[in-house]
Motif scaffolding. Structure first.
Motif, PDB file in Angstrom:
ATOM      1  N   UNK A 180     -69.965 -53.996  32.697  1.00 29.05           N
ATOM      2  CA  UNK A 180     -69.062 -53.075  31.992  1.00 29.05           C
ATOM      3  C   UNK A 180     -69.342 -51.626  32.341  1.00 29.05           C
ATOM      4  N   UNK A 181     -70.520 -51.351  32.921  1.00 33.46           N
ATOM      5  CA  UNK A 181     -70.870 -49.975  33.298  1.00 33.46           C
ATOM      6  C   UNK A 181     -70.255 -49.560  34.630  1.00 33.46           C
ATOM      7  N   UNK A 182     -69.744 -50.522  35.408  1.00 31.16           N
ATOM      8  CA  UNK A 182     -69.386 -50.243  36.798  1.00 31.16           C
ATOM      9  C   UNK A 182     -67.968 -49.730  36.989  1.00 31.16           C
ATOM     10  N   UNK A 183     -67.083 -49.949  36.015  1.00 34.68           N
ATOM     11  CA  UNK A 183     -65.668 -49.636  36.220  1.00 34.68           C
ATOM     12  C   UNK A 183     -65.179 -48.602  35.212  1.00 34.68           C
ATOM     13  N   UNK A 184     -64.176 -47.793  35.588  1.00 33.02           N
ATOM     14  CA  UNK A 184     -63.720 -46.693  34.720  1.00 33.02           C
ATOM     15  C   UNK A 184     -63.010 -47.212  33.471  1.00 33.02           C
ATOM     16  N   UNK A 185     -63.533 -46.842  32.330  1.00 32.70           N
ATOM     17  CA  UNK A 185     -62.870 -47.229  31.090  1.00 32.70           C
ATOM     18  C   UNK A 185     -61.579 -46.417  30.949  1.00 32.70           C
ATOM     19  N   UNK A 186     -60.657 -46.949  30.213  1.00 28.06           N
ATOM     20  CA  UNK A 186     -59.347 -46.331  29.946  1.00 28.06           C
ATOM     21  C   UNK A 186     -58.407 -46.348  31.145  1.00 28.06           C
ATOM     22  N   UNK A 187     -58.854 -46.821  32.295  1.00 23.68           N
ATOM     23  CA  UNK A 187     -57.932 -46.970  33.422  1.00 23.68           C
ATOM     24  C   UNK A 187     -57.032 -48.172  33.141  1.00 23.68           C
ATOM     25  N   UNK A 188     -55.742 -48.111  33.474  1.00 24.50           N
ATOM     26  CA  UNK A 188     -54.837 -49.239  33.206  1.00 24.50           C
ATOM     27  C   UNK A 188     -55.329 -50.563  33.771  1.00 24.50           C
ATOM     28  N   UNK A 189     -55.949 -50.540  34.939  1.00 21.70           N
ATOM     29  CA  UNK A 189     -56.446 -51.789  35.530  1.00 21.70           C
ATOM     30  C   UNK A 189     -57.586 -52.365  34.701  1.00 21.70           C
ATOM     31  N   UNK A 190     -58.473 -51.505  34.232  1.00 18.52           N
ATOM     32  CA  UNK A 190     -59.594 -51.975  33.411  1.00 18.52           C
ATOM     33  C   UNK A 190     -59.087 -52.531  32.091  1.00 18.52           C
ATOM     34  N   UNK A 191     -58.118 -51.854  31.495  1.00 20.91           N
ATOM     35  CA  UNK A 191     -57.546 -52.331  30.231  1.00 20.91           C
ATOM     36  C   UNK A 191     -56.873 -53.692  30.405  1.00 20.91           C
ATOM     37  N   UNK A 192     -56.192 -53.873  31.534  1.00 21.49           N
ATOM     38  CA  UNK A 192     -55.532 -55.159  31.792  1.00 21.49           C
ATOM     39  C   UNK A 192     -56.583 -56.265  31.938  1.00 21.49           C
ATOM     40  N   UNK A 193     -57.669 -55.977  32.642  1.00 26.68           N
ATOM     41  CA  UNK A 193     -58.744 -56.959  32.792  1.00 26.68           C
ATOM     42  C   UNK A 193     -59.323 -57.334  31.429  1.00 26.68           C
ATOM     43  N   UNK A 194     -59.530 -56.321  30.575  1.00 24.05           N
ATOM     44  CA  UNK A 194     -60.101 -56.582  29.254  1.00 24.05           C
ATOM     45  C   UNK A 194     -59.128 -57.339  28.356  1.00 24.05           C
ATOM     46  N   UNK A 195     -57.833 -57.138  28.570  1.00 22.77           N
ATOM     47  CA  UNK A 195     -56.827 -57.820  27.751  1.00 22.77           C
ATOM     48  C   UNK A 195     -56.721 -59.291  28.119  1.00 22.77           C
ATOM     49  N   UNK A 196     -56.885 -59.616  29.410  1.00 22.15           N
ATOM     50  CA  UNK A 196     -56.751 -61.004  29.866  1.00 22.15           C
ATOM     51  C   UNK A 196     -58.012 -61.440  30.616  1.00 22.15           C
ATOM     52  N   UNK A 245     -69.612 -45.633  32.908  1.00 21.41           N
ATOM     53  CA  UNK A 245     -70.857 -45.613  32.163  1.00 21.41           C
ATOM     54  C   UNK A 245     -72.081 -45.548  33.074  1.00 21.41           C
ATOM     55  N   UNK A 246     -72.047 -46.212  34.210  1.00 25.21           N
ATOM     56  CA  UNK A 246     -73.176 -46.177  35.129  1.00 25.21           C
ATOM     57  C   UNK A 246     -73.512 -44.746  35.527  1.00 25.21           C
ATOM     58  N   UNK A 247     -72.485 -43.966  35.874  1.00 19.22           N
ATOM     59  CA  UNK A 247     -72.686 -42.583  36.299  1.00 19.22           C
ATOM     60  C   UNK A 247     -73.067 -41.707  35.104  1.00 19.22           C
ATOM     61  N   UNK A 248     -72.455 -41.958  33.946  1.00 23.70           N
ATOM     62  CA  UNK A 248     -72.789 -41.178  32.750  1.00 23.70           C
ATOM     63  C   UNK A 248     -74.270 -41.322  32.403  1.00 23.70           C
TER      64      UNK A 248
END
Length: 781
Positions: free
Chosen positions: A40-56, A337-340
């Motif tokens: 979960x630290x590797x990908x940008x949160x709030x990006x549409x692609x990440x949200x779609x992955x989290x939804x399905x 999150x990884x970079x943060x």
């Protein structure tokens, strides 16, 4: 400064005790340090692609392992190989943390063959139960496998000489070491002289990184030993060797202790950045030791040498540390999150160098016995013999006159233009097939290569079709849209294959109409489409089709396989998908809606887009900080501009080196440029501050520049060499390609800054002879 330095010397016991207590506290907190990878630290949160992955999440999880059993001669359709496929499927199902509903192979109950019989449409498993032994049984299995949608190219190779077992693991139960060891145990059990078995997938990749974790600690230790030996070779006295080593160890304790206090995990791959910060602590300490020895040689008094060296180097050291920390804190703007975590931990760590590097060096030098060999350690322009004298005389020659300065600046201008051209050729994302974390001939990358040679592809783009109507995706329009999208994507020669549930409906329609090929279509009527949709699910258990559509039929998954996830492939795949969506009228009129994008390609697309935007922004912000801080400190626009230009030239050089090494800009390499810009500028600040000091006693530029190069320039050269000795070992010793490349890249960055300071900066000062050098630093007055 002098009053404060005198006070600190008089109270050095109390200051030392305070530092010791804080060091003990942080040493206790190191036990809470967590060096691990969190997806979960590797990908940008709030990006549409990440949200779609989290939804399905059921449509495709990154916690998936692909285990391949390949026969060396012939096809998989023989009792021995089929037995291994069945056994492999069973063993994978026994691994702790596996999702039992997400195991796919021809021996899995989730894969079914649909056929028409006298009694109607029936479904059956392919390889569940006794393994076929006779030619007739094997021929029947072969026919069923070939006629089952979504099997050839996905679970059985196109050449039919390999079978793939796909297992997905539950994230909260995932233990990468357990998965890695279990899969390797299965490989060892199933592999023989007639069969090759190999595995790939994110859990296996992370497992390989963990596998080399102890090696990282060994390289870290060897690096410290190498730097210690280099200190012994150079200083040959107790204070010159012990002081930097104690500073480096103390800095490491404080830095890792901060991570423990904050409760942050550090990814094993970015451990090179903390190593660099330890080296930076050594660098600041060595700078002070050099200055201390120089003053002690003149005054012969420990107190005076300690105080004067602190007064001389505390201002430029703090300015350099501020720029270091700024470069790290600024990358925290990344919504990753990884970079943060890296930014906060290493940014705070960098700020502590004011105490653990500069002040602690001052305290240690004030207590340790003065060196007896100081005459042989220091180098001045008056000492006209020896190997070091010849080296630095040659360096000083390039800025000795205006003519030489013009030639030097012209050369660096040409190098900058060339570096800029190469920098813009560098790719975003991966630039080589497989994973850049491991070497091309690693077992993991070889497994990826073999999977891509035999199957539709290892990397997948997942596009979701959503339909809010009562029938959901069971309508003719929704199924047609899915198939139209698949045909559009298949026109790309890089696409290995596509699959969705819409591919099964035409097959059932053909079976329903006596097997005639002309009926292999989606019916026009929604009621017929819904009926065939339901028939295609005949004999299904709960969860069998979770990977293809949601249980309320509101969304369906479309898989598009690619042979790699290079930056260009990801960009092209998403561009083609967007082109189709933009021209799809149904999406614009409230009908079925295609949404981008999940899977490997979708998530990497989100990451690449974010990283591409962030790089420009971080470079601008770091440049602004360097310009503002140095302009204020030196009270000169020219000084701020010069140091900002130098840091950006070095950044272009870093990008050019990345281009030539085949390193793309990604989540792991983005911090390197920021760290390099902030950290490397220290050398230029130290040299410029020394020029300001030299001007007070000798305002002749033809003399003050060589004098600065022979003293501070020599210290810069030595400290950079010490750092490079500790970091370059990663290139020669690491089994992880990424860390090896980072060792070489960071060494190149440090070397570039040294060259820029000793040659370009010195030549620029000789050429312009700016007035700000007369003022000195702001807080030395």
């Amino acid at each position: 400064m002098r009053k404060w330095a005198d006070w600190l010397y008089d109270h050095r016991l109390a200051a030392g005790a305070a530092i010791l207590l804080l060091t003990l506290f942080f040493a206790w907190e190191v036990k809470n340090l967590d060096i691990s990878t969190r997806f979960s630290d590797l990908y940008p949160r709030n990006h549409p692609h990440t949200k779609l992955f989290e939804k399905y999440p059921a449509f495709g999880s990154p916690f998936t392992v692909s285990l391949v059993i390949q026969v060396k001669k012939g096809t998989i359709y023989n009792p021995q190989t089929l037995q291994k496929i069945q056994e492999g499927t069973r063993l994978v199902d026994l691994i702790p943390g596996v999702d039992h509903d997400q195991i796919l192979s021809i021996a899995s109950r989730k894969v079914k063959h649909v056929e028409a019989t006298v009694g109607g449409i029936q479904s059956s498993n392919l390889l569940v139960g006794p393994v076929p032994q006779t030619k007739e049984e094997i021929a029947k299995l072969t026919e069923k496998t070939r006629s089952t949608g979504g099997v050839i190219g996905a679970l059985v190779s196109v050449q039919e000489d390999a079978a793939l077992i796909q297992a997905t693991f539950i994230e909260r139960l995932t233990d990468f070491n357990v998965i890695f060891n279990s899969i390797n145990g299965i490989i060892g059990k199933l592999q023989d002289q007639n069969h090759e078995v190999y595995a790939a997938g994110q859990p296996m990749l992370t497992g390989w990184v963990y596998h080399y974790q102890n090696e990282m600690y060994v390289i870290f230790g060897v690096g410290l030993v190498a730097m210690a030996l280099f200190l012994v070779f150079h200083f040959r006295n107790i204070s010159g060797v012990v002081t930097p080593l104690v500073v480096g160890i103390t800095s490491a304790i404080w830095g890792f202790g901060f991570a423990g206090v904050l409760g942050y995990n550090l990814d094993p791959l970015i451990i090179v950045v903390p190593v660099l910060l330890v080296a930076r602590a050594l660098s600041h300490s060595v700078q002070m030791c050099e200055r201390y020895f120089e003053i002690y040689n003149q005054a012969g008094d420990v107190r005076k040498a300690s105080i004067e060296s602190l007064i001389s180097l505390f201002p430029p050291g703090v300015v350099g540390i501020i720029c270091d920390a700024a470069g790290l804190f600024i990358i925290a703007i990344a919504p990753i999150r990884l970079i943060e975590k890296l930014a906060y931990v290493c940014g705070l760590w960098s700020l502590t160098l004011v105490i653990t590097a500069i002040l602690l060096t001052f305290l240690l030098l004030s207590y340790l016995p003065p060196p007896g060999n100081v005459q042989s350690v220091i180098l001045t322009s008056e000492r006209k013999s020896g190997f070091l004298y010849r080296i630095f005389s040659s360096i000083a020659l390039f800025s000795s006159t205006r003519r030489w300065a013009v030639s030097t600046c012209t050369f660096f201008l040409a190098v900058t233009v060339l570096s800029g051209w190469w920098a813009f050729q560098r790719g975003i994302g991966d630039v080589n097939p497989g994973t850049p974390l491991l070497w091309p001939n690693s077992p993991y990358n070889l497994a990826i290569k073999r999977i891509n040679e035999r199957f539709a592809g290892f990397d997948v783009l997942q596009v979701v079709l959503e339909d809010t109507s009562p029938q959901g995706i069971r309508t003719s329009g929704a199924l047609d849209l899915m198939q139209s999208f698949q045909r559009h994507m298949e026109r790309d020669k890089e696409v290995g294959g596509t699959f969705s549930f819409a591919d099964l409906v035409p097959q059932v329609n053909r079976l329903f109409h006596g097997g005639f090929s002309k009926w292999s279509v989606v019916p026009d009527a929604d009621v017929d489409a819904a009926m065939l949709f339901q028939l295609a699910m005949t004999g299904a258990s709960p969860g069998d089709f979770d990977r293809l559509f949601t249980r309320n039929f509101a969304a369906g998954n479309i898989n598009v396989w690619y042979k790699d996830h290079l930056g260009g492939t990801v960009e092209r795949a998403l561009r083609r998908a967007r082109e189709f969506i933009e021209h799809d009228k149904a999406s614009a009129n409230g009908g079925p809606n295609l949404r981008l994008a999940s899977g490997t390609i979708g998530l990497l697309g989100a990451l690449n887009e974010t990283i591409g935007r962030l790089e420009i922004l971080t470079v601008l912000l770091i440049s602004l900080v360097i310009f503002v801080v140095t302009t204020f400190i030196y009270r000169s626009f020219i000084a701020g501009l010069l140091l900002t230009v130098i840091s950006n030239i070095a950044n272009l050089g870093t990008a050019a080196v990345m281009y030539h090494l085949g390193i793309g800009l990604d989540v792991n390499t983005l911090p390197i440029g920021a760290v390099g810009m902030g950290i490397g500028i220290d050398y230029n600040i130290y040299l410029m501050s020394r020029m300001c000091e030299e001007y007070r006693t000798n305002p002749d530029y033809a003399k003050l520049i060589p004098a600065s190069i022979f003293t501070t320039g020599k210290a810069i050269f030595f400290t950079a060499t010490t750092m490079i000795v500790g970091i370059i070992l990663w290139y020669f010793m690491s089994s992880l390609r990424f860390q090896a490349d980072m060792g070489l890249l960071l060494s190149s960055v440090m070397l570039a800054h040294v060259i820029l300071a000793l040659f370009f900066q010195a030549a620029f000062m000789m050429l312009l002879q700016p007035k700000f050098i007369q003022k000195g630093l702001f807080f030395t007055h």
